[in-house]
Write a protein that holds these residues in place. Structure first.
Motif, PDB file in Angstrom:
ATOM      1  N   ASN A  41      26.212 -31.421  -5.879  1.00 15.80           N
ATOM      2  CA  ASN A  41      25.424 -30.669  -5.429  1.00 15.80           C
ATOM      3  C   ASN A  41      25.838 -29.806  -5.273  1.00 15.80           C
ATOM      4  OD1 ASN A  41      22.321 -30.804  -6.980  1.00 15.80           O
ATOM      5  ND2 ASN A  41      22.622 -32.294  -5.723  1.00 15.80           N
ATOM      6  N   VAL A  43      26.636 -24.833  -5.016  1.00 14.94           N
ATOM      7  CA  VAL A  43      25.815 -23.733  -5.401  1.00 14.94           C
ATOM      8  C   VAL A  43      27.300 -22.842  -6.702  1.00 14.94           C
ATOM      9  CG1 VAL A  43      24.452 -22.913  -4.484  1.00 14.94           C
ATOM     10  CG2 VAL A  43      26.800 -22.023  -3.808  1.00 14.94           C
ATOM     11  N   LYS A  48      21.310 -24.743  -6.848  1.00 16.79           N
ATOM     12  CA  LYS A  48      20.423 -24.120  -6.227  1.00 16.79           C
ATOM     13  C   LYS A  48      20.428 -24.381  -5.351  1.00 16.79           C
ATOM     14  CE  LYS A  48      16.281 -23.017  -9.732  1.00 16.79           C
ATOM     15  NZ  LYS A  48      15.282 -23.880 -10.402  1.00 16.79           N
ATOM     16  N   THR A  49      20.482 -26.000  -4.644  1.00 10.83           N
ATOM     17  CA  THR A  49      21.182 -25.943  -3.129  1.00 10.83           C
ATOM     18  C   THR A  49      22.426 -26.932  -3.175  1.00 10.83           C
ATOM     19  OG1 THR A  49      19.383 -27.996  -3.505  1.00 10.83           O
ATOM     20  CG2 THR A  49      18.362 -25.852  -2.904  1.00 10.83           C
ATOM     21  N   SER A  50      22.623 -27.383  -1.951  1.00  7.33           N
ATOM     22  CA  SER A  50      23.790 -28.354  -1.385  1.00  7.33           C
ATOM     23  C   SER A  50      23.581 -29.500  -1.176  1.00  7.33           C
ATOM     24  CB  SER A  50      24.312 -27.568  -0.248  1.00  7.33           C
ATOM     25  OG  SER A  50      23.202 -27.954   0.808  1.00  7.33           O
ATOM     26  N   LYS A  61      20.308 -31.659   4.927  1.00  8.89           N
ATOM     27  CA  LYS A  61      19.025 -30.611   4.700  1.00  8.89           C
ATOM     28  C   LYS A  61      20.159 -30.131   3.356  1.00  8.89           C
ATOM     29  CE  LYS A  61      16.641 -31.976   7.459  1.00  8.89           C
ATOM     30  NZ  LYS A  61      15.381 -33.732   6.973  1.00  8.89           N
ATOM     31  N   GLU A  62      19.191 -29.457   2.640  1.00 13.41           N
ATOM     32  CA  GLU A  62      18.809 -28.593   1.966  1.00 13.41           C
ATOM     33  C   GLU A  62      19.586 -27.251   1.787  1.00 13.41           C
ATOM     34  OE1 GLU A  62      16.393 -28.812  -1.813  1.00 13.41           O
ATOM     35  OE2 GLU A  62      17.077 -30.652  -2.139  1.00 13.41           O
ATOM     36  N   ILE A  63      20.850 -27.239   1.478  1.00 16.93           N
ATOM     37  CA  ILE A  63      20.539 -24.904   1.926  1.00 16.93           C
ATOM     38  C   ILE A  63      20.928 -24.669   0.119  1.00 16.93           C
ATOM     39  CG2 ILE A  63      22.576 -23.218   2.859  1.00 16.93           C
ATOM     40  CD1 ILE A  63      23.056 -25.239   4.729  1.00 16.93           C
ATOM     41  N   LYS A  64      20.252 -23.262   0.928  1.00 11.41           N
ATOM     42  CA  LYS A  64      20.201 -22.944  -0.733  1.00 11.41           C
ATOM     43  C   LYS A  64      21.708 -21.300  -0.343  1.00 11.41           C
ATOM     44  CE  LYS A  64      15.088 -22.867  -1.508  1.00 11.41           C
ATOM     45  NZ  LYS A  64      14.331 -22.065  -1.383  1.00 11.41           N
ATOM     46  N   HIS A  67      26.766 -24.886   1.605  1.00 16.67           N
ATOM     47  CA  HIS A  67      26.892 -25.126   3.172  1.00 16.67           C
ATOM     48  C   HIS A  67      29.064 -26.151   2.870  1.00 16.67           C
ATOM     49  CE1 HIS A  67      26.799 -28.553   5.709  1.00 16.67           C
ATOM     50  NE2 HIS A  67      25.271 -28.931   5.598  1.00 16.67           N
TER      51      HIS A  67
END
Length: 299
Positions: A41, A43, A48-50, A61-64, A67
């Motif tokens: 994952n 972008v 949409k997220t890392s 944690k997911e980053i939009k 990362h």
């Protein structure tokens, strides 16, 4: 109301399956190197997220957005980790199966050349290294086709083994329907291969492992030192080897470039390889060799 017959809770049960590996080996030992770097994952891949899974950042944690730390950890696997593992297996002359993610392989031609030259087995690990749990069946089927075509384009032949990893309830049906895989490894439910039937078709399952696996360096309550990894692998091998005196089994070991490829961990793998190489009554093999042996002898 509970649906019936959707899970096999019995397997071989009390049946004493007389497995006979080549040369009467007491155990079939099989190493997998997962090549996922660049297909996680991100972008930059249109996500949409890392990524949050299997890195040095436990509980990420997911980053939009990008990362950068996560990206560089995955890049370590392709830049350095793969080569460290590859050199070790070449030195020890031990066969290896690559679970290759299509998008990841397409981003590193040097790694693909090394895999070809070493004559490793290249099994498909999907098109992306993402979670397929909530994919539609049609979209997952599309990704399966992309994965098959990618390996065929790079290596000249289609993959005969399949392992999604983060699979969905539709994955096995798609593998069976596709019809070209000698085995699927999206199962952890036994120590020997087994057949599953879907209508008039049947599919060989060669179970994989999440315990004899370096992924536990990157999970809660996992391995925190190479010595723990070595000890766990050795204990697993010893138990299965002893069982193999009367009932031979299979031992899978799962590896990841960005995990075991770190200097502080590779020594534990080397130590385990040196330990098992002292035995002359074990079968060191590729997964495809297990599949062909089982298909020939245990229909």
């Amino acid at each position: 109301m509970v649906k019936k017959n959707l899970r096999d809770m019995v397997g071989y049960g009390s049946t004493d399956i007389k497995v006979k590996w080549p040369n009467n080996s007491k155990i079939a030992v099989q190493f997998v190197l997962n090549y996922e770097e660049g297909a996680e994952n991100c972008v930059l891949n249109g996500d949409k997220t890392s990524e949050v899974f299997l890195s040095e950042i436990i509980g990420a944690k997911e980053i939009k957005g990008r990362h950068m730390n996560m990206e560089s950890i995955y890049e370590y696997g392709s830049k350095r980790g793969f080569w460290r593992v590859h050199e070790l297996f070449q030195e020890k002359r031990i066969p290896l199966t690559i679970f290759g993610v299509g998008m990841a392989l397409e981003k590193n031609n040097e790694v693909c050349k090394a895999i070809k030259k070493a004559n490793y087995e290249i099994a498909s690990h999907g098109w992306r290294w993402i979670d397929y749990q909530n994919f539609s069946k049609a979209k997952e089927k599309e990704h399966m086709k992309l994965a098959i075509n990618s390996i065929k384009k790079i290596f000249g032949e289609r993959p005969l083994g399949w392992y999604t990893g983060r699979c969905s309830p539709n994955t096995l049906d798609l593998v069976v329907d596709e019809g070209g895989f000698l085995y699927c490894s999206d199962s952890y439910s036994d120590d020997i291969p087994y057949w599953v039937r879907k209508g008039k078709k049947k599919q060989l399952i060669i179970p994989y492992t999440l315990d004899n696996n370096d992924m536990r360096f990157a999970t809660n309550q996992g391995f925190n030192s190479g010595e723990q990894f070595y000890t766990y692998l050795k204990d697993s091998f010893d138990a299965l080897y002893n069982e193999g005196k009367t009932s031979p089994k299979m031992m899978s070991i799962g590896l990841h470039c960005r995990l075991i490829g770190r200097p502080g961990r590779i020594q534990s793998l080397k130590k385990f390889l040196d330990y098992i190489l002292k035995y002359d009554d074990i079968w060191l093999c590729k997964r495809i060799e297990i599949a062909k042996h089982w298909i020939k002898n245990y229909q």
